[in-house]
Design an enzyme around this catalytic site. Sequence first.
Site, short mmCIF file in Angstrom:
data_model
loop_
_atom_site.label_atom_id
_atom_site.label_comp_id
_atom_site.label_asym_id
_atom_site.label_seq_id
_atom_site.Cartn_x
_atom_site.Cartn_y
_atom_site.Cartn_z
N GLU A 219 0.55 -1.51 -0.11
CA GLU A 219 0.29 0.11 -0.32
C GLU A 219 1.03 1.42 -0.08
OE1 GLU A 219 -2.86 0.41 3.27
OE2 GLU A 219 -1.86 2.73 3.60
N CYS B 10 -3.38 7.33 5.66
CA CYS B 10 -3.23 6.93 4.07
C CYS B 10 -4.60 7.32 3.50
CB CYS B 10 -3.30 5.51 3.94
SG CYS B 10 -1.92 4.88 5.11
#
Lengths: 512, 512
Positions: free
Chosen positions: B243, B280
């Site tokens: 990620e 994120c």
Amino acid sequence: MTETAAPERDTAAPVPAGDTTRDQLDAIAAAARRAFAVTVASTAAERAAWIRAAADALDAARDELVPIADEETRLGAVRLTGEVARTTAQLRLFADAILEGSYLEATIDHPDPTTIPPRPDLRRMLRPLGPVAVFGASNFPFAFSVAGGDTASALAAGCPVIVKGHPAHPRLSARTAEIVAGALVAAGAPEGVFAHVTGHETGVALVQHPEVRAVGFTGSLGGGRALFDLAQQRPDPIPFYGELSAVNPVLITPAALEARADELAAGLAGSFTLGAGQFCTNPGVVLVPAGSDFGERVAAALDASSTGPAPMLTEGIAGAFASGIAGLAARDGVDVVAGDPTAQQPGTGEPVVLRTTTAAVIADPGTLLHECFGPSTLLIEYADLADALAAVRAVGGSLTATVHAQPSDELAPIVEVLSEVAGRVLFAGWPTGVAVSWAQQHGGPWPSTTSTHTSVGVSAMRRFLRPIAFQDAPDAALPPELRDGNPLGIPRRIDGMLVLPAGVPGRRPAGG
Amino acid sequence: MTETAAPERDTAAPVPAGDTTRDQLDAIAAAARRAFAVTVASTAAERAAWIRAAADALDAARDELVPIADEETRLGAVRLTGEVARTTAQLRLFADAILEGSYLEATIDHPDPTTIPPRPDLRRMLRPLGPVAVFGASNFPFAFSVAGGDTASALAAGCPVIVKGHPAHPRLSARTAEIVAGALVAAGAPEGVFAHVTGHETGVALVQHPEVRAVGFTGSLGGGRALFDLAQQRPDPIPFYGELSAVNPVLITPAALEARADELAAGLAGSFTLGAGQFCTNPGVVLVPAGSDFGERVAAALDASSTGPAPMLTEGIAGAFASGIAGLAARDGVDVVAGDPTAQQPGTGEPVVLRTTTAAVIADPGTLLHECFGPSTLLIEYADLADALAAVRAVGGSLTATVHAQPSDELAPIVEVLSEVAGRVLFAGWPTGVAVSWAQQHGGPWPSTTSTHTSVGVSAMRRFLRPIAFQDAPDAALPPELRDGNPLGIPRRIDGMLVLPAGVPGRRPAGG
């Protein structure tokens, strides 16, 4: 696969024009992208109709296609006719599967303020990736080529497909593509949903093309690795689903050999020579107890069935087999049991059985245990089970691994090692022949495949889908698959529990 | 994430020794491989007990761990205490999920001689890949670090885990690892099932280690891409689940702005400054109608909530934020609406709101639309919906995409574009906050993630599993999940139909 020139024209099939140019490829990719705007929003019922129309059109064209395929591949009309049926049955299985709906993994979590962190309304399903590039294989000109499993699973998932046809059957590829594209669009699929391109450089450009979102590939280790590397080195890496190379070890226990040596010998002789040995699942190495006469029995079985030289797909493939098998036979510790590795005739493959020992293969697995594409198998004599399993581990990743045992054998340690190296573990069978079904797995550890997916069977669709979740969406903004009323009647998971739609024929609410 | 030196010792937590050496790594990897021989054959009940023991041990150690975490990350005790609870709830959810059993995708096809080709008995399920490397993130020192989602999902799947701890919280990582490893082994897990390593070079060696079969990573685009490339360039490429980077666009329609401008301004101000913007899922760009005073309202909301400079995770992250935001603010066509991009103080991040136009971002997306990790957001003024959606497309792949609309807005074209670029589409919410559940999707198109999987939620386990099929196996040679009697009572697909075990509490046979 080594690429060779197309044979002379001698049927009514069109001669493909020159390689697809870069401009043509860009136009095809742009059309695929436009088609995706339609396919991504299409219903499963619509796509099922498109796919069934393609299957029907291929069945209707069988008598035209098989002769072209036979000229180009020399696989014979019987095998090729069966392969058309396999290919169209495969297309129809995917149509059935998308109507059933489980493949979407529809999942609904209702809000829950007590979880940490608090949970909003979350609804998840799978969504097609976008245009997919498919590289057809040489050895299954229907089932793993233009209209094969990669194409079928990508279309079913909702992805437009651009096929790079294999140069070993160019006319068949072009004609198949024409039939498939025509049938899809006639059934209501958008223009651009399916296209066919040719040329080595075009293939490279296809893997690097910005509009292409995934690649399906069946072919050689060298070619596959090169394209895999290109796909991963893109500014935006894309999934590359390649089926590359497999040796498919077979382990025969002493008890099984004792009980049915001739049956096993005949079975092996039939399996490794099937289609001139040009199967991804060819049994390339066979672990047999040391000191047996199994090799001689295999040789006798080849004689008894009059299995001699058979035409191979291309001159290049035949040449690679001849040099590969001659090199293998010349190694220290390798004996020739049947056939003559040094007397292969151009364009054909003559069955060869070699024999060595576990000690030799464990000492030099890189040389002795690679795939030798063609009608050969290597018998490896083992001293005991631990020895045999060490050799299986040395073989490495394969599509299949097989054990022939007796009820008296302890299977657990064997199954564990076979499971470690392969994607399909067979008991008392031969790995050639890959059924197309819900439970099939055609893919295993590297180098047999490049992913943790299958290229055959219903779950092959998962390769061309990605998950998406909707948070706190108004019901009307959701895809029908995730709406409150479950208007499509598909299986879903709700708040952690699988829920089957009530009253839908063909689904059992309990049992099993 | 930029790596920084560990702060001075001022708690009772052990100071980690120097970086893990190559010899130590080899020993750890060999132990993980030995542990895998146990975990691959373990039952879901055994693994659930191991995982719950780890969760219990972390909860019990909370008051020891939170102060260490606060010293190392400066995220504050309240947030960190909540993160421990999230982390242990996450572990327990995976324990529940493996007991339910659907994650195995158990599928049985009985023989059918009428199919083409004829179908043998085929039984398929998922199987763990082997030892998994996990790279912890800096910004969630519990939930995305040593005992975070990657570790939890890999252990649940049956894979041993080797964590490369993040250098921004070395003492917390070492102590968490000690607690987790101890609890797992005390609960019966094999020695070697969990280990912790440190050092940049060790991380590189870990991704390349022959015993490592997959990698989970949460971190920066640069570092993640470098490790992704190493994983793909191995002689045997392995899956790299990274990620990396997300801008998380938010689209506010004119009608929504008209209806609730202040509420949206307050919501955005709270979301982009949460945890000093170190999420994120931070909303990095917000599409707003041109000519509105939305930016001024966000500035007022920041003032009203007294949201000022906040400590960032490391000096390096704060420095990268300061230089990134100053560079962005200096671009032509970019105005500063709130905060002073050029007056950031060392070690802290002060909220900054910038404003530009769709024309500017579409002309230069590479400069204006990258993730600027920290408390900033870029308002992008659009002329009309087509213009706004073109800008969303220019943002590219993201973890999330959000729309704030009114019932009068036509949602379909907006949802289609948001679905194209993101893995989670939100309605009337803010993307910070990621619930851990069955339907969660934390992963989207490149560069937000490197795969078509999620790193949060139950299906994160699929990353560490591969399918295996058994053909014509004797019942006793099958894993219990695939045996005729379904002794474990798990959901299975039989001859194409989903079958739920009868009489098992917690599963509904119909409805939905």
